[in-house]
Each structure stands twice: as C-alpha cells, then as structure tokens.
Design a protein around this motif. Sequence first.
Motif, mmCIF file in Angstrom:
data_model
loop_
_atom_site.group_PDB
_atom_site.id
_atom_site.type_symbol
_atom_site.label_atom_id
_atom_site.label_comp_id
_atom_site.label_asym_id
_atom_site.label_seq_id
_atom_site.Cartn_x
_atom_site.Cartn_y
_atom_site.Cartn_z
ATOM 1 N N TYR A 29 0.828 -1.214 0.000
ATOM 2 C CA TYR A 29 0.000 0.000 0.000
ATOM 3 C C TYR A 29 0.862 1.264 0.000
ATOM 4 N N PRO A 30 1.661 1.473 -1.035
ATOM 5 C CA PRO A 30 2.534 2.662 -1.051
ATOM 6 C C PRO A 30 1.749 3.974 -0.976
ATOM 7 N N ALA A 31 0.559 4.013 -1.547
ATOM 8 C CA ALA A 31 -0.246 5.245 -1.555
ATOM 9 C C ALA A 31 -0.623 5.680 -0.136
ATOM 10 N N PHE A 32 -0.805 4.719 0.753
ATOM 11 C CA PHE A 32 -1.147 5.019 2.150
ATOM 12 C C PHE A 32 -0.065 5.899 2.769
ATOM 13 N N PHE A 33 1.197 5.532 2.543
ATOM 14 C CA PHE A 33 2.309 6.284 3.131
ATOM 15 C C PHE A 33 2.530 7.615 2.422
ATOM 16 N N GLU A 34 2.237 7.640 1.128
ATOM 17 C CA GLU A 34 2.333 8.909 0.392
ATOM 18 C C GLU A 34 1.328 9.905 0.950
ATOM 19 N N LEU A 36 -0.040 9.858 3.959
ATOM 20 C CA LEU A 36 0.372 10.241 5.313
ATOM 21 C C LEU A 36 1.480 11.287 5.264
ATOM 22 N N SER A 37 2.438 11.111 4.367
ATOM 23 C CA SER A 37 3.567 12.047 4.326
ATOM 24 C C SER A 37 3.172 13.412 3.786
ATOM 25 N N THR A 38 2.080 13.481 3.013
ATOM 26 C CA THR A 38 1.616 14.810 2.585
ATOM 27 C C THR A 38 0.996 15.557 3.761
ATOM 28 N N ILE A 39 0.485 14.811 4.730
ATOM 29 C CA ILE A 39 -0.113 15.425 5.919
ATOM 30 C C ILE A 39 0.981 15.741 6.951
ATOM 31 N N GLN A 40 1.875 14.784 7.140
ATOM 32 C CA GLN A 40 2.934 14.920 8.151
ATOM 33 C C GLN A 40 4.157 14.132 7.694
ATOM 34 N N GLN A 41 5.209 14.870 7.312
ATOM 35 C CA GLN A 41 6.399 14.207 6.765
ATOM 36 C C GLN A 41 7.268 13.563 7.829
ATOM 37 N N GLN A 44 7.784 9.009 12.656
ATOM 38 C CA GLN A 44 8.793 7.983 12.923
ATOM 39 C C GLN A 44 8.227 6.615 12.542
ATOM 40 N N ASN A 45 9.137 5.660 12.365
ATOM 41 C CA ASN A 45 8.692 4.302 12.006
ATOM 42 C C ASN A 45 7.694 3.750 13.012
ATOM 43 N N SER A 46 7.919 3.996 14.287
ATOM 44 C CA SER A 46 6.993 3.489 15.311
ATOM 45 C C SER A 46 5.604 4.107 15.125
ATOM 46 N N GLU A 47 5.564 5.369 14.708
ATOM 47 C CA GLU A 47 4.278 6.028 14.468
ATOM 48 C C GLU A 47 3.621 5.490 13.200
ATOM 49 N N LEU A 48 4.435 5.218 12.192
ATOM 50 C CA LEU A 48 3.894 4.635 10.958
ATOM 51 C C LEU A 48 3.286 3.266 11.239
ATOM 52 N N ILE A 49 3.970 2.492 12.053
ATOM 53 C CA ILE A 49 3.459 1.162 12.415
ATOM 54 C C ILE A 49 2.141 1.307 13.173
ATOM 55 N N PHE A 50 2.084 2.293 14.073
ATOM 56 C CA PHE A 50 0.842 2.537 14.802
ATOM 57 C C PHE A 50 -0.281 2.910 13.836
ATOM 58 N N CYS A 51 0.045 3.700 12.823
ATOM 59 C CA CYS A 51 -0.942 4.059 11.796
ATOM 60 C C CYS A 51 -1.429 2.811 11.055
ATOM 61 N N ILE A 52 -0.531 1.875 10.829
ATOM 62 C CA ILE A 52 -0.920 0.618 10.176
ATOM 63 C C ILE A 52 -1.948 -0.111 11.049
ATOM 64 N N TYR A 53 -1.675 -0.185 12.349
ATOM 65 C CA TYR A 53 -2.629 -0.840 13.255
ATOM 66 C C TYR A 53 -4.007 -0.191 13.163
ATOM 67 N N LEU A 54 -4.026 1.140 13.090
ATOM 68 C CA LEU A 54 -5.306 1.845 12.991
ATOM 69 C C LEU A 54 -5.954 1.589 11.637
ATOM 70 N N LYS A 55 -5.138 1.562 10.595
ATOM 71 C CA LYS A 55 -5.647 1.282 9.250
ATOM 72 C C LYS A 55 -6.249 -0.129 9.195
ATOM 73 N N PHE A 97 -8.725 6.882 9.057
ATOM 74 C CA PHE A 97 -7.706 6.018 8.449
ATOM 75 C C PHE A 97 -8.275 5.182 7.317
ATOM 76 N N ASP A 98 -9.515 4.795 7.462
ATOM 77 C CA ASP A 98 -10.174 4.013 6.404
ATOM 78 C C ASP A 98 -10.278 4.818 5.120
ATOM 79 N N ALA A 99 -10.435 6.124 5.261
ATOM 80 C CA ALA A 99 -10.620 6.996 4.107
ATOM 81 C C ALA A 99 -9.316 7.316 3.371
ATOM 82 N N ILE A 100 -8.178 7.080 4.028
ATOM 83 C CA ILE A 100 -6.917 7.380 3.312
ATOM 84 C C ILE A 100 -6.222 6.120 2.829
#
Length: 100
Positions: A29-34, A36-41, A44-55, A97-100
């Motif tokens: 899901y590369p678009a998911f991270f793209e 996220l990075s447009t919102i907040q560049q 950290q990896n730990s935060e990205l992983i947390f975002c995955i859990y929410l997704k 998170f479902d919407a992005i």
Amino acid sequence: MMKSLAEDEILRLAKENSPRLLSKFKNLYPAFFEKLSTIQQNLQNSELIFCIYLKLNLTTKEIATYTFVIPKAIQNRKNRIRKKLNIPSTVDIYKWFDAI
C-alpha cells in the motif's frame, strides 16, 4: 485472491508485532504512506506502524495486546497521532484512516 493472502500476512505480522510489518505494508500500500507524508512528513517508524494498526481497524485492546503495553498507553498514542495528523476529535479515527 492474492490481495487476501497478502492481507492475511499483514494481519499475522501485526499480531506478531513483527519488524517486517512496515516494509510489507509499504510494498502493498505505497499510496497510504504517500498520503500520510503529505499530511505529516516527520512520522517515525513506530508512528507509521501505529498508523498501520489503525488502518487495519484493530481495537485499542488488540493493539495493546500485540505490542505488549497497557490499553491506556494506546489511548495516549491515538491522541498523539491525532494531534500530529490534525485529525479533529469529532472524527472517528478509524473512519479517518479508512478513508486514506
């Protein structure tokens, strides 16, 4: 069919709190991270992983269990990620998170 196998593996890696979760999810899901990075560049990896859990729509209790912390710590992390990503408190974080 392939998507479902990949999604099963993602969920398995999440449940195992695997270090491979982030790279596997990024590949699928590369678009998911793209987005996220447009919102907040500066996530950290730990935060990205947390975002995955929410997704993945995992509950506070499930995330706490998989990451070996208390549910209150997960609530605090949700609040921090909300602030970082400017998610209004009136918005359901899972729907966001479902919407992005």
